[in-house]
Scaffold this motif. Structure first.
Motif, PDB file in Angstrom:
ATOM      1  N   ARG A 125      50.152 -57.538   6.206  1.00 47.66           N
ATOM      2  CA  ARG A 125      50.212 -56.288   6.265  1.00 47.66           C
ATOM      3  C   ARG A 125      49.719 -55.545   4.902  1.00 47.66           C
ATOM      4  O   ARG A 125      50.288 -54.431   4.442  1.00 47.66           O
ATOM      5  CB  ARG A 125      51.457 -55.589   6.319  1.00 47.66           C
ATOM      6  CG  ARG A 125      52.650 -56.302   5.880  1.00 47.66           C
ATOM      7  CD  ARG A 125      53.866 -55.901   6.122  1.00 47.66           C
ATOM      8  NE  ARG A 125      54.780 -56.551   5.281  1.00 47.66           N
ATOM      9  CZ  ARG A 125      56.071 -56.239   5.235  1.00 47.66           C
ATOM     10  NH1 ARG A 125      56.701 -55.266   5.697  1.00 47.66           N
ATOM     11  NH2 ARG A 125      56.850 -56.987   4.339  1.00 47.66           N
TER      12      ARG A 125
ATOM     13  N   SER B  16      45.008 -53.151  11.608  1.00 49.02           N
ATOM     14  CA  SER B  16      45.882 -52.738  12.902  1.00 49.02           C
ATOM     15  C   SER B  16      45.663 -51.233  13.161  1.00 49.02           C
ATOM     16  O   SER B  16      45.650 -50.782  14.480  1.00 49.02           O
ATOM     17  CB  SER B  16      47.476 -53.002  12.171  1.00 49.02           C
ATOM     18  OG  SER B  16      47.723 -52.034  11.109  1.00 49.02           O
TER      19      SER B  16
ATOM     20  N   GLN C 259      44.093 -50.115  16.840  1.00 52.31           N
ATOM     21  CA  GLN C 259      44.904 -49.144  17.421  1.00 52.31           C
ATOM     22  C   GLN C 259      44.014 -47.921  17.888  1.00 52.31           C
ATOM     23  O   GLN C 259      44.097 -47.453  18.885  1.00 52.31           O
ATOM     24  CB  GLN C 259      46.019 -48.622  16.844  1.00 52.31           C
ATOM     25  CG  GLN C 259      47.343 -49.482  16.845  1.00 52.31           C
ATOM     26  CD  GLN C 259      48.462 -48.807  16.110  1.00 52.31           C
ATOM     27  OE1 GLN C 259      48.982 -47.744  16.102  1.00 52.31           O
ATOM     28  NE2 GLN C 259      49.068 -49.581  15.339  1.00 52.31           N
TER      29      GLN C 259
ATOM     30  N   VAL D 294      48.221 -58.615  14.366  1.00 53.55           N
ATOM     31  CA  VAL D 294      47.706 -58.844  12.829  1.00 53.55           C
ATOM     32  C   VAL D 294      48.765 -59.304  11.999  1.00 53.55           C
ATOM     33  O   VAL D 294      49.699 -58.961  12.129  1.00 53.55           O
ATOM     34  CB  VAL D 294      47.234 -57.304  12.537  1.00 53.55           C
ATOM     35  CG1 VAL D 294      46.789 -57.102  10.963  1.00 53.55           C
ATOM     36  CG2 VAL D 294      46.199 -56.554  13.245  1.00 53.55           C
TER      37      VAL D 294
ATOM     38  N   VAL E 136      52.199 -56.049  14.132  1.00 51.87           N
ATOM     39  CA  VAL E 136      51.920 -56.534  12.921  1.00 51.87           C
ATOM     40  C   VAL E 136      52.962 -57.663  12.592  1.00 51.87           C
ATOM     41  O   VAL E 136      54.196 -57.050  12.611  1.00 51.87           O
ATOM     42  CB  VAL E 136      52.045 -55.286  12.071  1.00 51.87           C
ATOM     43  CG1 VAL E 136      51.537 -56.021  10.533  1.00 51.87           C
ATOM     44  CG2 VAL E 136      50.710 -54.299  12.362  1.00 51.87           C
TER      45      VAL E 136
ATOM     46  N   VAL F  35      49.061 -53.075  19.360  1.00 50.42           N
ATOM     47  CA  VAL F  35      48.966 -53.918  18.330  1.00 50.42           C
ATOM     48  C   VAL F  35      50.331 -54.438  17.711  1.00 50.42           C
ATOM     49  O   VAL F  35      51.029 -53.571  17.918  1.00 50.42           O
ATOM     50  CB  VAL F  35      48.142 -53.248  17.134  1.00 50.42           C
ATOM     51  CG1 VAL F  35      48.148 -54.010  15.708  1.00 50.42           C
ATOM     52  CG2 VAL F  35      46.751 -52.752  17.557  1.00 50.42           C
TER      53      VAL F  35
END
Lengths: 354, 354
Positions: free
Chosen positions: A230, A239, A243, A227, A251, A249
């Protein structure tokens, strides 16, 4: 790290403190290196802008399928419309969404009108309140409170971003959890993050991304997902949701070293950085699935609205590397609106026990 | 994905629904592929057990520095003791921690007694209540309520795991946010996850890990970090806190394909899977920093307590590959207790405006 003091020794040292060896208040903060406030760590994400791609005149080498987000969203809206009608016929009630727009930001106005239009289309009753750019926090909170008390309102949405003089966290917190159809309340986010917990609402863009994957038959469990970005609105909840679906995942943010390398190992790339052409072909593993959540308005007088939307992903390069891509516009955007309608419907059904 | 229906067309389709084409209630769930409840996705993490390591008779090839968690924790406890004493002398109050232990689980009893002992040592007043394994949810909630109302209690801790007949989420939710020194409330977790938000308390093990890194002078920003395990207690908050410190974090779970490969690219590996010897030398990049949060009790009659603690990391292999490792016991464990004391002190200072 070098020596070890016995427990007895420590006790002696602690007792020794009373003998005129008192530490001053100012030294208190020194025994932890952790920052006193995490907010102090919130540096802005400033991405290094990549060089513009060389314009490809055709996509003849395209290997990717393009996910038609408009069509999938339409099917979902059709389902929602059907359910709203069934609700009306059964109990005489329809879901209600209240939208608050502060200021004159052009894109925000367009997004709000799209949401209202989508509500009308499926039979969800919508109310919108527009407040001037210079309004006070209390004015926004008063409107929120009246919506919160209104039993025919099942979802409340504050269009973001707010003008900088308003405290976004305080305003979003004022929306009661049961009506927070955007899902931005931190309690809701915590419930999304924690196993064994259930959020009231999954934030719309995150749910839209995952729904696109599921509707396209793309397996998530065990897959490497990246991803990019954020934000509280997209990157974080996406994210967390991936999960929950058992993806592995990573980030990426603007501080990531060599994001291109990490991204190019992922089976699924969700980009929500808000940087045009950030994700080049070289950021993608051959056969990757690419979900572009970037929706950056670019001035374009030739367009009806005076601007066009562009994504984070360099589309003409991505279609030659990826197996599946979403376009911008027409990918995640319509899904996000559909998920807002879905959350509003779910909220109404919950309240009406329908 | 194949066709596109105009907005007008969709409206016609929606209107058409009224003409005897009503979808039944049962079909409602079919228009989203997303699961109705996320909890349904919560499969247990069952890690594939690695073969036992061949016993290395010596660590002569060791290249790693060993972080002495006991010593760092001791320095922190010394600072806390000083501050507690200053508080007592200035305003005549000391922080108070209440601990609830349900059942006879041996490790839990030992952990609780360690926490109480640590409180006593630094001058924090502690109260503990032990309830029988067979107690009801209401009995636990009643004790919690009385602690919650008690103004001399600034932190409340329910020792986990609880017996399976008790609803952990419901019980943890009953601790008021201001006294939730473990930081397990989902609102607290959401505030830890979201940029611009501030949790009341950072969960102790996560804070302990990051504090060990900071105290050891290890840079976090921009580093690739892997968190192995995604428990609500350790894995989740540690991944969120590392992200707040601008690490690029990947969370590995039992569904991750080739975790060894992903882990071996990380600068910082935090393992909290609870599987002895899961993290072998081959899981580590040469020079990596390894924080072992695993604390698995292994039966050992030769030990005073009848068991010894082992970590997730194959220590004798890790010290030959990593640049820094934490031992088990004596690494994260003492730091977690120190952070509990710290959170309790912070809570008391907040309440007393000290």
């Amino acid at each position: 790290m070098l020596r070890n003091v016995s427990r007895k020794g420590l006790r002696r040292r602690i007792l020794g403190l009373g003998l005129g060896k008192e530490k001053s208040a100012s030294s208190f903060s020194q025994f932890l290196k952790s920052p006193t406030r995490l907010v102090s760590l919130d540096h802005p994400d400033i991405w290094t802008l990549p060089p513009p791609p060389t314009t490809a005149s055709s996509c003849s080498n395209s290997t990717a399928s393009v996910i038609d987000g408009r069509l999938i969203a339409e099917e979902i809206r059709l389902g929602i419309a059907s359910e709203v009608r069934r609700m009306k016929e059964s109990i005489g009630k329809v879901p209600g969404l209240a939208v608050i727009l502060v200021g004159q930001r052009r894109e925000s106005q367009i997004y709000v009108s799209k949401k209202i239009e989508a509500c009308n289309e499926v039979g969800i009753k919508s109310i919108s309140t527009k407040l001037p750019e210079c309004c006070t926090e209390d004015e926004v909170l008063n409107v929120l409170t009246s919506f919160d008390k209104n039993p025919s309102v099942h979802g409340i949405l504050v269009q973001l971003p707010l003008p900088p003089h308003l405290n976004e966290a305080k305003i979003l917190n004022a929306i009661s959890l049961e009506k927070d159809v955007d899902g931005f309340n931190p309690l809701n986010m915590g419930n999304l993050a924690m196993r064994g917990r259930e959020p009231f609402f999954i934030p719309c863009a995150a749910k839209g991304c995952v729904e696109l994957l599921l509707q396209s038959g793309i397996e998530i469990m065990g897959k490497k997902a990246v991803v990019i970005g954020r934000s509280n609105i997209v990157g974080l909840p996406t994210s967390l949701l991936l999960q929950r679906h058992h993806a592995t995942v990573t980030v990426l943010d603007a501080f990531t070293r060599n994001p291109e390398c990490i991204s190019s190992e992922a089976d699924i790339v969700v980009s929500a950085a808000g940087v045009p052409n950030l994700v080049r072909g070289s950021w993608l593993k051959p056969g990757a699935v690419v979900i572009d959540v970037g929706t950056i308005p670019i001035e374009d007088p030739s367009c009806e609205l005076g601007f066009r939307l562009t994504g984070d992903v360099c589309y003409e390069e991505a279609v030659r590397v990826a197996s599946v891509v979403t376009p911008v516009p027409g990918g995640v955007g319509p899904m996000t609106v559909a998920m807002l309608l879905f959350n509003t419907l779910e909220s109404a059904k919950r309240v009406c026990d329908f």
